[in-house]
Scaffold this motif. Structure first.
Motif, PDB file in Angstrom:
ATOM      1  N   THR A 153      19.079  11.171 -26.933  1.00  0.00           N
ATOM      2  CA  THR A 153      19.198   9.711 -27.502  1.00  0.00           C
ATOM      3  C   THR A 153      19.944   9.108 -27.550  1.00  0.00           C
ATOM      4  O   THR A 153      20.678   9.431 -27.477  1.00  0.00           O
ATOM      5  CB  THR A 153      19.301  11.007 -29.089  1.00  0.00           C
ATOM      6  OG1 THR A 153      18.011  11.775 -29.309  1.00  0.00           O
ATOM      7  CG2 THR A 153      19.450   9.907 -30.094  1.00  0.00           C
ATOM      8  N   GLY A 154      19.727   8.005 -27.497  1.00  0.00           N
ATOM      9  CA  GLY A 154      19.942   6.923 -27.272  1.00  0.00           C
ATOM     10  C   GLY A 154      20.406   6.158 -26.247  1.00  0.00           C
ATOM     11  O   GLY A 154      20.357   4.990 -25.751  1.00  0.00           O
TER      12      GLY A 154
ATOM     13  N   TYR B 137       0.564   0.356 -27.295  1.00  0.00           N
ATOM     14  CA  TYR B 137      -0.115   1.502 -28.394  1.00  0.00           C
ATOM     15  C   TYR B 137       1.156   2.166 -27.821  1.00  0.00           C
ATOM     16  O   TYR B 137       1.167   3.203 -26.830  1.00  0.00           O
ATOM     17  CB  TYR B 137      -1.060   1.328 -28.515  1.00  0.00           C
ATOM     18  CG  TYR B 137      -1.560   0.107 -29.160  1.00  0.00           C
ATOM     19  CD1 TYR B 137      -1.825  -0.408 -28.498  1.00  0.00           C
ATOM     20  CD2 TYR B 137      -2.220   0.434 -30.833  1.00  0.00           C
ATOM     21  CE1 TYR B 137      -2.615  -1.677 -29.456  1.00  0.00           C
ATOM     22  CE2 TYR B 137      -2.521  -0.705 -31.485  1.00  0.00           C
ATOM     23  CZ  TYR B 137      -3.335  -1.544 -30.919  1.00  0.00           C
ATOM     24  OH  TYR B 137      -3.377  -2.216 -31.625  1.00  0.00           O
ATOM     25  N   ARG B 138       1.089   3.603 -29.441  1.00  0.00           N
ATOM     26  CA  ARG B 138       1.952   4.668 -28.375  1.00  0.00           C
ATOM     27  C   ARG B 138       0.701   5.665 -29.554  1.00  0.00           C
ATOM     28  O   ARG B 138       0.987   5.040 -31.032  1.00  0.00           O
ATOM     29  CB  ARG B 138       3.318   5.285 -28.515  1.00  0.00           C
ATOM     30  CG  ARG B 138       3.500   4.552 -30.542  1.00  0.00           C
ATOM     31  CD  ARG B 138       5.423   4.791 -30.583  1.00  0.00           C
ATOM     32  NE  ARG B 138       5.841   5.068 -32.208  1.00  0.00           N
ATOM     33  CZ  ARG B 138       6.992   4.887 -32.492  1.00  0.00           C
ATOM     34  NH1 ARG B 138       7.979   4.696 -31.561  1.00  0.00           N
ATOM     35  NH2 ARG B 138       7.024   5.177 -33.388  1.00  0.00           N
ATOM     36  N   GLN B 139       0.974   7.081 -29.258  1.00  0.00           N
ATOM     37  CA  GLN B 139       0.150   7.877 -30.216  1.00  0.00           C
ATOM     38  C   GLN B 139       1.340   9.244 -30.462  1.00  0.00           C
ATOM     39  O   GLN B 139       2.034   9.853 -29.272  1.00  0.00           O
ATOM     40  CB  GLN B 139      -0.898   8.578 -29.294  1.00  0.00           C
ATOM     41  CG  GLN B 139      -1.343   9.817 -30.219  1.00  0.00           C
ATOM     42  CD  GLN B 139      -2.600   9.897 -30.861  1.00  0.00           C
ATOM     43  OE1 GLN B 139      -3.167   8.451 -31.138  1.00  0.00           O
ATOM     44  NE2 GLN B 139      -2.133   9.428 -32.525  1.00  0.00           N
TER      45      GLN B 139
ATOM     46  N   ASP C  43      10.717   9.117 -31.318  1.00  0.00           N
ATOM     47  CA  ASP C  43      10.100   7.939 -30.216  1.00  0.00           C
ATOM     48  C   ASP C  43       9.167   8.622 -29.646  1.00  0.00           C
ATOM     49  O   ASP C  43       8.150   8.250 -28.566  1.00  0.00           O
ATOM     50  CB  ASP C  43      10.793   6.751 -29.927  1.00  0.00           C
ATOM     51  CG  ASP C  43      11.540   5.783 -30.687  1.00  0.00           C
ATOM     52  OD1 ASP C  43      12.415   6.080 -29.789  1.00  0.00           O
ATOM     53  OD2 ASP C  43      10.756   5.147 -31.571  1.00  0.00           O
ATOM     54  N   THR C  44       8.982   9.988 -29.330  1.00  0.00           N
ATOM     55  CA  THR C  44       8.145  10.657 -28.792  1.00  0.00           C
ATOM     56  C   THR C  44       6.823  10.516 -28.951  1.00  0.00           C
ATOM     57  O   THR C  44       6.735  10.398 -29.685  1.00  0.00           O
ATOM     58  CB  THR C  44       8.638  12.701 -28.622  1.00  0.00           C
ATOM     59  OG1 THR C  44      10.420  12.330 -28.369  1.00  0.00           O
ATOM     60  CG2 THR C  44       8.315  13.394 -28.086  1.00  0.00           C
TER      61      THR C  44
ATOM     62  N   VAL D 294      12.326  12.068 -26.028  1.00  0.00           N
ATOM     63  CA  VAL D 294      13.069  11.857 -26.401  1.00  0.00           C
ATOM     64  C   VAL D 294      14.095  13.202 -27.494  1.00  0.00           C
ATOM     65  O   VAL D 294      13.489  13.599 -27.895  1.00  0.00           O
ATOM     66  CB  VAL D 294      13.800  10.713 -28.030  1.00  0.00           C
ATOM     67  CG1 VAL D 294      15.511   9.800 -27.583  1.00  0.00           C
ATOM     68  CG2 VAL D 294      12.807   9.547 -26.781  1.00  0.00           C
ATOM     69  N   SER D 295      15.267  13.650 -26.269  1.00  0.00           N
ATOM     70  CA  SER D 295      15.745  14.647 -26.845  1.00  0.00           C
ATOM     71  C   SER D 295      17.286  14.799 -27.778  1.00  0.00           C
ATOM     72  O   SER D 295      17.385  13.818 -27.530  1.00  0.00           O
ATOM     73  CB  SER D 295      15.917  16.105 -25.452  1.00  0.00           C
ATOM     74  OG  SER D 295      17.351  15.263 -24.708  1.00  0.00           O
TER      75      SER D 295
END
Length: 112
Positions: free
Chosen positions: A14-15, A37-39, A89-90, A110-111
Motif C-alpha cells: 500500500t502506497g 481497463y481493469r477487472q 486497486d488489486t 496491492v498488499s
C-alpha cells in the motif's frame, strides 16, 4: 491480427508505485485511442484511463490523481504510471486499443 502485450504488473505494498507498459502491433497507432481497463474480483470491468491521439486524457473516478496515462507513438506503446496504490486497486489490468482490442492483461496486487 493486432497484438497487445502488457507488462509491469506485480506485488506492491500500500502506497507503492507500479508502471504498466503496453506494446502493440496496431497499425497507425498514433491515430487510435488507447486505454487501460481493469477487472477487480467480483466487479465489472471498468475504465482506468484513456488517451486519445491529441494527448487528451480522462480517468476513472477512483483514480483521484494517483495515475497517469501516457503514450509514445514512435514506439507504439502506452503506459500507466500508478502511484499511491491501495489494496482496492488489486486486479487485472488490460491495455485496450481502438476501444475494443484487449491485451491478455497483467496482474496488480496491492498488499495492505
Amino acid at each position: 491480427q493486432v497484438q497487445l502485450v502488457e507488462s509491469g504488473g506485480g506485488l506492491v505494498q500500500t502506497g507503492g508505485s507500479l508502471r504498466l507498459s503496453c506494446v502493440t502491433s496496431l497499425r497507425e497507432f498514433s491515430i487510435n485511442n488507447m486505454a487501460w481497463y481493469r477487472q477487480i474480483p467480483g466487479k465489472e470491468r471498468e475504465l482506468v484511463a484513456r488517451i486519445i491521439p491529441s494527448g487528451t486524457t480522462n480517468y476513472g473516478y477512483f483514480v483521484e490523481g494517483r495515475f497517469t496515462i501516457s503514450r509514445d507513438n514512435a514506439k507504439s506503446m502506452v503506459y500507466l504510471q500508478m502511484n499511491n496504490l491501495r489494496p482496492e486497486d488489486t486486479g487485472t489490468y488490460y491495455c485496450v486499443a481502438a476501444g475494443w482490442i484487449f491485451g491478455p492483461g497483467t496482474q496488480v496486487i496491492v498488499s495492505s
